[in-house]
Write an enzyme that holds these catalytic residues in place. Structure first.
Site, PDB file in Angstrom:
ATOM      1  N   CYS A   1      -8.070  -6.678   1.204  1.00 40.64           N
ATOM      2  CA  CYS A   1      -8.181  -5.247   1.472  1.00 40.64           C
ATOM      3  C   CYS A   1      -9.566  -4.701   1.140  1.00 40.64           C
ATOM      4  O   CYS A   1      -9.862  -3.542   1.382  1.00 40.64           O
ATOM      5  CB  CYS A   1      -7.133  -4.481   0.669  1.00 40.64           C
ATOM      6  SG  CYS A   1      -5.468  -4.951   1.120  1.00 40.64           S
TER       7      CYS A   1
ATOM      8  N   SER B   1       6.011  -6.491  -1.793  1.00 37.69           N
ATOM      9  CA  SER B   1       5.619  -6.585  -0.383  1.00 37.69           C
ATOM     10  C   SER B   1       6.200  -7.844   0.250  1.00 37.69           C
ATOM     11  O   SER B   1       6.240  -8.902  -0.377  1.00 37.69           O
ATOM     12  CB  SER B   1       4.087  -6.609  -0.278  1.00 37.69           C
ATOM     13  OG  SER B   1       3.682  -6.862   1.046  1.00 37.69           O
ATOM     14  N   GLY B   2       6.629  -7.736   1.511  1.00 33.92           N
ATOM     15  CA  GLY B   2       7.245  -8.863   2.208  1.00 33.92           C
ATOM     16  C   GLY B   2       6.281  -9.958   2.617  1.00 33.92           C
ATOM     17  O   GLY B   2       6.592 -11.146   2.505  1.00 33.92           O
ATOM     18  N   HIS B   3       5.092  -9.570   3.080  1.00 35.96           N
ATOM     19  CA  HIS B   3       4.221 -10.595   3.677  1.00 35.96           C
ATOM     20  C   HIS B   3       3.529 -11.489   2.652  1.00 35.96           C
ATOM     21  O   HIS B   3       2.883 -12.463   3.014  1.00 35.96           O
ATOM     22  CB  HIS B   3       3.215  -9.966   4.652  1.00 35.96           C
ATOM     23  CG  HIS B   3       2.051  -9.286   4.000  1.00 35.96           C
ATOM     24  ND1 HIS B   3       0.804  -9.865   3.941  1.00 35.96           N
ATOM     25  CD2 HIS B   3       1.940  -8.082   3.413  1.00 35.96           C
ATOM     26  CE1 HIS B   3      -0.027  -9.029   3.336  1.00 35.96           C
ATOM     27  NE2 HIS B   3       0.636  -7.947   3.008  1.00 35.96           N
TER      28      HIS B   3
ATOM     29  N   GLN C   1       1.633  -9.309  -6.138  1.00 36.35           N
ATOM     30  CA  GLN C   1       1.182 -10.702  -6.252  1.00 36.35           C
ATOM     31  C   GLN C   1       2.069 -11.552  -7.164  1.00 36.35           C
ATOM     32  O   GLN C   1       1.964 -12.769  -7.143  1.00 36.35           O
ATOM     33  CB  GLN C   1      -0.266 -10.759  -6.759  1.00 36.35           C
ATOM     34  CG  GLN C   1      -1.311 -10.440  -5.707  1.00 36.35           C
ATOM     35  CD  GLN C   1      -1.437 -11.489  -4.616  1.00 36.35           C
ATOM     36  OE1 GLN C   1      -0.872 -12.569  -4.686  1.00 36.35           O
ATOM     37  NE2 GLN C   1      -2.183 -11.168  -3.573  1.00 36.35           N
TER      38      GLN C   1
ATOM     39  N   THR D   1       0.829  -1.209   0.000  1.00 37.16           N
ATOM     40  CA  THR D   1       0.000   0.000   0.000  1.00 37.16           C
ATOM     41  C   THR D   1       0.858   1.251   0.000  1.00 37.16           C
ATOM     42  O   THR D   1       0.632   2.182  -0.779  1.00 37.16           O
ATOM     43  CB  THR D   1      -0.964  -0.006   1.206  1.00 37.16           C
ATOM     44  OG1 THR D   1      -1.905  -1.074   1.028  1.00 37.16           O
ATOM     45  CG2 THR D   1      -1.722   1.307   1.323  1.00 37.16           C
TER      46      THR D   1
ATOM     47  N   ASN E   1      -4.673  -9.476  -8.102  1.00 41.53           N
ATOM     48  CA  ASN E   1      -4.712 -10.087  -6.771  1.00 41.53           C
ATOM     49  C   ASN E   1      -5.972 -10.911  -6.525  1.00 41.53           C
ATOM     50  O   ASN E   1      -5.989 -11.780  -5.656  1.00 41.53           O
ATOM     51  CB  ASN E   1      -4.616  -8.999  -5.696  1.00 41.53           C
ATOM     52  CG  ASN E   1      -5.668  -7.919  -5.881  1.00 41.53           C
ATOM     53  OD1 ASN E   1      -5.631  -7.181  -6.864  1.00 41.53           O
ATOM     54  ND2 ASN E   1      -6.608  -7.833  -4.961  1.00 41.53           N
TER      55      ASN E   1
ATOM     56  N   THR F   1      13.054   6.649  10.709  1.00 38.47           N
ATOM     57  CA  THR F   1      14.068   5.695  11.157  1.00 38.47           C
ATOM     58  C   THR F   1      13.822   4.344  10.499  1.00 38.47           C
ATOM     59  O   THR F   1      12.720   3.814  10.533  1.00 38.47           O
ATOM     60  CB  THR F   1      14.025   5.561  12.695  1.00 38.47           C
ATOM     61  OG1 THR F   1      14.265   6.840  13.273  1.00 38.47           O
ATOM     62  CG2 THR F   1      15.080   4.579  13.189  1.00 38.47           C
TER      63      THR F   1
END
Length: 379
Positions: free
Chosen positions: A322, A198-200, A178, A70, A149, A236
Site C-alpha cells: 500500500c 482481511s480475506g485476501h 497480517q 482498509t 506488515n 447490499t
C-alpha cells in the site's frame, strides 16, 4: 514462478473460489428481499457469520462484514473517534502502523483530534509503559497492530489489553490483518474491543473482510443507507464474498494448526541464511511472525533487485504494497532508528503455508547470484 510476496496478497484457495462461484451463480438475490430466494441468501449470510464467529471465539452479532483491511481500520478508528468525540478527542497509535491506520489518524488531526504516535525499539516494538504514559483523561482510543506488515514484529497485544482493562472508557483496536492464521490472537480478552481482518491475506478474495466489534461498543458508521450489518455498515451485502471469507478462514485455521511450526522452521532457515550474506542487513526481529523476513541491502536500489529476481521467476517486494510505489524511504525502518541508506533499500520476503523449503533455497541462490552480478556492474 516462486511467489514470495504473500504479505501483499495471497493466491485464492480453489475451494474459496468454488464457494464464491456457487453462491454467485445460484444465490444471487438481495438478502433484504422478502421473497423466498432472498430469505435463502439471508440465511447463507447468517450461517457464514456464525461460522466466522465460532472460529474466532466470539458472538455472531460481533462480526461486521467489510471490504477488507482498509475499510475495517477506517471504520474502527473513525467510528470510535466520531461516536465518542464528546468525551475526548485523543487517540494513541504507533509510528509503524499500516497506512490505513496511520493516514486515518492523520486525517482525524485535520478534524481537531490529537494523536500520539508512540515510538518503537529497533525491532519495531512498542513499549507498554509508553502506552501507559500516553494515556490521558480525554483518550478515547488506542490502535496498535498485532503483526507489522513490513518487518513482521509482533506487538505485546495481551500486555496492552491487560493495561487497558484499568481504563474502561478507552477502546482498544487491533489491526490483525497480517496475523490472522499465523499468530494467535485471543479476542475473548476483556481489554480488546475491535479487531480488523482481511480475506485476501488468508488465501481468500480481495474485497472481503470482517471487523470484530465487541458487544456494547458503539461506532459512528462510515456508510449510511439501508442499515445493514447492525446499522454499522449499510450497503447490499456481498454474500458470495462473505461465504468465501468463512471458507478461507476455516482453511487457514486448519493450516495454522497443522503447519505453523513447519512454516516457522522454513522462515528461520531463510533468516539465518540471509543473516550470513555479505552486505545484507536484517530488519525483521528473529522472533517475528512466521511468514515475514525483511532485509536491507544498502547501496542497491530495491527495485533493481526485485526486477532481476523476477526475470528468474521469483517474486518479492519492498515494503507494504500500500506504500511501496510511493515512498522511497520506509517510515517503519526510520521509526526503528535506521539511517536513510538502510530505510530506502528494504526488501520484503513473505511466505505462505504453501511455500516449500526447496523454493526458499532456490530464492537464496538466486538472491546471492543477483547481488554478486550487481556488485560486478558497480565495480
Amino acid at each position: 514462478m516462486i511467489y514470495l510476496d504473500n504479505g501483499a496478497t495471497t493466491k485464492p484457495h480453489p475451494e474459496v473460489l468454488e464457494s464464491f462461484q456457487k453462491v454467485s451463480e445460484n444465490y444471487f438475490a438481495n438478502p433484504s428481499s422478502i421473497h423466498e430466494l432472498g430469505g435463502t441468501v439471508s440465511d447463507l449470510q447468517s450461517e457464514a457469520r456464525k461460522q466466522i464467529a465460532q472460529i474466532l471465539g466470539v458472538e455472531p452479532e460481533e462480526i461486521v462484514f467489510t471490504s477488507g483491511g482498509t475499510e475495517g481500520n477506517n471504520l474502527a478508528i473513525k467510528g470510535i473517534a466520531l461516536e465518542h468525540q464528546n468525551r475526548g478527542k485523543h487517540i494513541i497509535t504507533s509510528k509503524v502502523e499500516h497506512p490505513s491506520v496511520y493516514n486515518t489518524c492523520k486525517s482525524l488531526e485535520t478534524l481537531g483530534f490529537e494523536v500520539t504516535y508512540l515510538p518503537v525499539n529497533r525491532h519495531g516494538i512498542v513499549d507498554v509503559e509508553d502506552v501507559k504514559q500516553a494515556l490521558r483523561d480525554d483518550t478515547v482510543l488506542v490502535s496498535i497492530m498485532h503483526v507489522n506488515n513490513e518487518i513482521g514484529s509482533i506487538q505485546p497485544i495481551e500486555a496492552i489489553a491487560d493495561l487497558l482493562i484499568e481504563y474502561p472508557k478507552v477502546f482498544f483496536h487491533i489491526d490483525a490483518v497480517q496475523s490472522l492464521g499465523k499468530v494467535p490472537l485471543d479476542l475473548s480478552h476483556e481489554g480488546i474491543d475491535l479487531a480488523t481482518f482481511s480475506g485476501h491475506k488468508i488465501n481468500g478474495l480481495k474485497g472481503t473482510g470482517v471487523l470484530y466489534v465487541k458487544k456494547g461498543t458503539t461506532l459512528f458508521p462510515l456508510f449510511h443507507g439501508g442499515g445493514q450489518e447492525f446499522g454499522i455498515r449499510s450497503g447490499t451485502e456481498n454474500v458470495a464474498g462473505n461465504v468465501a471469507f468463512a471458507k478461507a478462514l476455516r482453511l487457514i485455521k486448519e493450516k495454522e494448526q497443522a503447519k505453523r511450526h513447519e512454516l516457522n522452521e522454513i522462515r528461520m532457515k531463510l533468516y539465518e541464511a540471509l543473516e550470513q550474506m555479505e552486505g545484507v542487513e536484517m530488519n525483521s526481529p528473529k522472533e517475528g511472525a512466521p511468514h515475514i523476513v525483511h532485509v536491507s541491502v544498502p547501496g542497491f536500489k530495491p527495485e533493481v533487485i526485485i526486477h532481476a529476481l523476477y526475470d528468474q521467476g521469483i517474486v518479492i517486494s519492498t515494503q507494504s504494497a500500500c506504500s511501496s510505489k510511493r515512498e522511497e524511504e520506509s517510515r517503519v525502518l526510520k521509526a526503528c532508528g535506521h539511517d536513510r541508506k538502510r530505510a530506502s533499500s528494504g526488501l520484503r520476503i513473505t511466505l505462505s503455508y504453501d511455500t516449500t523449503e526447496a523454493e526458499v533455497q532456490t530464492f537464496l541462490q538466486a538472491f546471492e547470484r543477483v547481488l554478486n552480478e550487481l556488485r560486478k556492474v558497480l565495480e
